[in-house]
Design an enzyme around this catalytic site. Structure first.
Site, PDB file in Angstrom:
ATOM      1  N   TYR A 150      22.572   4.359 -14.747  1.00 40.20           N
ATOM      2  CA  TYR A 150      23.934   4.583 -15.236  1.00 40.20           C
ATOM      3  C   TYR A 150      24.851   3.418 -14.853  1.00 40.20           C
ATOM      4  O   TYR A 150      25.607   2.907 -15.693  1.00 40.20           O
ATOM      5  CB  TYR A 150      24.468   5.894 -14.676  1.00 40.20           C
ATOM      6  CG  TYR A 150      25.816   6.311 -15.228  1.00 40.20           C
ATOM      7  CD1 TYR A 150      25.957   6.666 -16.568  1.00 40.20           C
ATOM      8  CD2 TYR A 150      26.943   6.364 -14.408  1.00 40.20           C
ATOM      9  CE1 TYR A 150      27.178   7.057 -17.076  1.00 40.20           C
ATOM     10  CE2 TYR A 150      28.178   6.751 -14.916  1.00 40.20           C
ATOM     11  CZ  TYR A 150      28.288   7.095 -16.239  1.00 40.20           C
ATOM     12  OH  TYR A 150      29.518   7.487 -16.745  1.00 40.20           O
ATOM     13  N   LYS A 154      26.642   0.842 -17.646  1.00 43.82           N
ATOM     14  CA  LYS A 154      28.096   0.715 -17.748  1.00 43.82           C
ATOM     15  C   LYS A 154      28.548  -0.707 -17.409  1.00 43.82           C
ATOM     16  O   LYS A 154      29.492  -1.231 -18.015  1.00 43.82           O
ATOM     17  CB  LYS A 154      28.780   1.737 -16.844  1.00 43.82           C
ATOM     18  CG  LYS A 154      28.616   3.172 -17.318  1.00 43.82           C
ATOM     19  CD  LYS A 154      29.137   3.371 -18.735  1.00 43.82           C
ATOM     20  CE  LYS A 154      29.048   4.812 -19.202  1.00 43.82           C
ATOM     21  NZ  LYS A 154      29.560   4.995 -20.580  1.00 43.82           N
ATOM     22  N   THR A 184      33.973  17.340 -17.558  1.00 44.49           N
ATOM     23  CA  THR A 184      33.113  17.453 -18.732  1.00 44.49           C
ATOM     24  C   THR A 184      31.750  18.006 -18.336  1.00 44.49           C
ATOM     25  O   THR A 184      31.455  18.233 -17.164  1.00 44.49           O
ATOM     26  CB  THR A 184      32.908  16.072 -19.383  1.00 44.49           C
ATOM     27  OG1 THR A 184      32.203  15.225 -18.452  1.00 44.49           O
ATOM     28  CG2 THR A 184      34.235  15.431 -19.750  1.00 44.49           C
TER      29      THR A 184
END
Length: 243
Positions: A150, A154, A184
């Site tokens: 991740y 990014k 989220t």
């Protein structure tokens, strides 16, 4: 006329962004695995949806020749591309990462934003302008145990925006924007991860318990305001929380 192409529009931050754009009267082409029927019922003339698994490598070939995409681009002077869709998985150290999960994350988090940016730039006419917004993360700047994929994906978006800005392409502006920590489904996934795979898990639990997460709706409004501002693109990498 302003139109927006938004990936991952059907839930979470993507839904917040879509709603903010539609409320301003801007047409949205949402691309996601699932559709948001309620939003389409509310904005039947402004929202178009394409059901597509962008983590599948064949999706980009399909989009490149998509009549829906070409027709959507045709009648606009200002096009927005919001590369929002992303995956936080695989979470864990190298020995726990499945190669398929790595491949899907790199496809969705990096390949799709980079390819969509190039594709739309090539499809634009000389009188049209394109604003590209990558939804980045603080993880692009700070390394976290268990988030090697991740963080790397990014960080790739941030560097892509910096290099594209150096290209000084006519009528193209770009920014890789970290939106902050948002309540989220991705946050739910993080809190449910085994602490052996993600040692920082407790920090994210505390953010939820102390109501420190921003809402997708509020962040969506702030992000759209940033995207449409006259200063957009002056910084290749930025953090929404600084505004």
């Amino acid at each position: 006329m302003i139109k927006a192409i938004l990936t991952g529009h059907s839930k979470g931050l993507g839904l917040g962004i879509a709603r903010a754009l539609l409320e301003r009267g801007h047409a949205v082409l949402g691309i996601s695995r699932s559709q948001c029927d309620a939003l389409e019922l509310q904005y039947p003339t402004l929202l178009q949806q394409i059901s597509l698994d962008l983590a599948n490598s064949a999706s980009l070939d399909w989009l490149e020749s998509s009549r829906d995409l070409n027709d959507f681009i045709a009648n606009t002077t200002q096009l927005l591309l919001i590369n929002n869709a992303g995956l936080v998985s695989p979470i864990g150290p190298l020995g726990s990462q499945a190669t398929l999960d790595i491949s899907r994350s790199v496809q969705l988090n990096v390949t799709v934003p980079l390819a969509m940016s190039a594709l739309l730039t090539q499809k634009m006419q000389s009188h049209q302008k394109l604003r590209i917004l990558h939804v980045s993360s603080g993880a692009a700047q700070s390394a976290y145990p268990g988030w090697s994929v991740y963080c790397a994906t990014k960080a790739a978006l941030d560097m892509h925006a910096k290099a594209v800005q150096q290209d000084q392409s006519p009528n193209v502006t770009i920014c890789s924007l970290a939106p902050g920590v948002i309540d989220t489904g991705m946050q739910t996934q993080i809190r449910e991860t085994d602490e052996l795979l993600f040692p920082n898990k407790q920090r994210f639990i505390e953010l939820k318990n102390t109501n420190s997460l921003s809402s997708p709706e509020t962040t969506g409004v702030q992000l759209v305001h940033y995207l449409l501002s006259p200063n957009f693109g002056k910084l290749a990498v930025d953090d929404l929380r600084a505004h």
